[in-house]
Design a protein around this motif. Structure first.
Motif, short mmCIF file in Angstrom:
data_model
loop_
_atom_site.label_atom_id
_atom_site.label_comp_id
_atom_site.label_asym_id
_atom_site.label_seq_id
_atom_site.Cartn_x
_atom_site.Cartn_y
_atom_site.Cartn_z
N ALA A 93 0.76 -1.16 0.05
CA ALA A 93 -0.18 -0.05 0.10
C ALA A 93 0.93 1.17 0.14
N THR A 99 -3.18 9.79 -0.13
CA THR A 99 -3.86 9.04 -1.12
C THR A 99 -4.37 7.43 -0.56
N LEU A 100 -3.85 7.08 0.42
CA LEU A 100 -4.01 5.62 0.74
C LEU A 100 -5.36 5.17 1.20
N ASP A 101 -5.50 4.23 0.80
CA ASP A 101 -7.12 3.46 1.06
C ASP A 101 -6.90 2.52 2.20
N ALA A 102 -7.88 2.66 3.02
CA ALA A 102 -7.95 1.82 4.36
C ALA A 102 -7.84 0.16 4.04
N THR A 103 -8.59 -0.13 2.98
CA THR A 103 -8.62 -1.56 2.59
C THR A 103 -7.27 -1.97 2.07
N ASP A 104 -6.24 -1.17 1.41
CA ASP A 104 -5.25 -1.47 1.15
C ASP A 104 -4.23 -1.59 2.29
#
Length: 242
Positions: A93, A99-104
């Motif tokens: 991730a 820009t980070l996604d929680a799922t990633d």
């Protein structure tokens, strides 16, 4: 061919988790060449089967998804008994924090931290007392870079998990491997790969980038040395101090 004497692996069983990577395949090949019975796994069974075919020597393939505890439980039942477990799996991730996604982010921790804990939960009971787990961290844990906050944190968590599991699972050994920049295929998507590798070569003390065999040699050493546990081996060409 590994430069490490792998004779202590002859007749032993080795489970390689995340074997579809360049390093994972090299580890599986080195263990098989050393006389071990090897099982390779991936969350994509066709990938595991392709690796098993490449390695040969009776290597078998199984589906294992570190994000799915049932799949780990299933592999533990199917292998019956195992001497050594090596997990090379990673789920990145990367990018600026904004820009980070929680799922990633969660996926990265499942691959590097939660998954290995679950491997220990289900496989330690079917391992020999002389067995071992080898977990992978990476040099970014001690040399964080912009855009790699999650990688640095998950790798640091692995470095902390290794001694904690070693104490919890004793006498089963737990060893960490922390690679540097390795030409394993994972950098092939970079537009400036050649320039990046040139920079690494010019700045790290080894004056070269690594190759998968460098890491496989370290893994064989970790698997075969009965007095090595609760520590991380830095196989990074000195990258962490460059």
């Amino acid at each position: 061919m590994s430069v490490i004497d792998g004779s202590r692996l002859k007749g032993k069983s080795v489970l390689v988790v995340g074997a579809g990577s360049g390093i994972g395949t090299a580890v599986a090949q080195a263990a098989a060449d050393a006389g071990a019975t090897v099982v390779v796994t991936s969350r994509h069974i066709d990938t595991a089967e392709q690796v098993a075919e490449i390695v040969g020597r009776g290597t078998s393939a199984m589906h294992l998804d570190l994000g799915d505890e049932d799949s780990i439980r299933s592999v533990a039942r199917r292998v019956g008994a195992v001497d050594h477990v090596v997990t090379v799996a990673a789920d990145h991730a990367n990018g600026p924090v904004s820009t980070l996604d929680a799922t990633d982010i969660e996926g990265a921790f499942r691959a590097k931290v939660i998954g290995p804990v679950l491997l220990a939960k289900h496989l330690a009971p079917v391992m020999s007392q002389g067995g071992s787990f080898v977990l992978f961290s990476g040099y970014v844990s001690t040399r964080p870079q912009a855009g790699l906050a999650v990688m640095a944190t998950t790798n640091g968590a692995v470095d902390a998990l290794v001694p904690a599991l070693a104490v919890d699972l004793a006498p089963i050994r737990v060893v960490g491997i922390s690679p540097g920049v390795v030409d394993s295929g994972s950098w092939d998507g970079m537009d400036d790969k050649s320039a990046f590798f040139d920079e690494v070569t010019q700045t790290n003390p080894a004056r070269r980038v690594g190759v998968p065999a460098d890491i496989a040699d370290a893994v064989l050493f970790a698997l075969g040395n009965p007095f090595l546990t609760a520590t991380t081996l830095h196989v990074d060409g000195g990258q962490r101090v460059a």
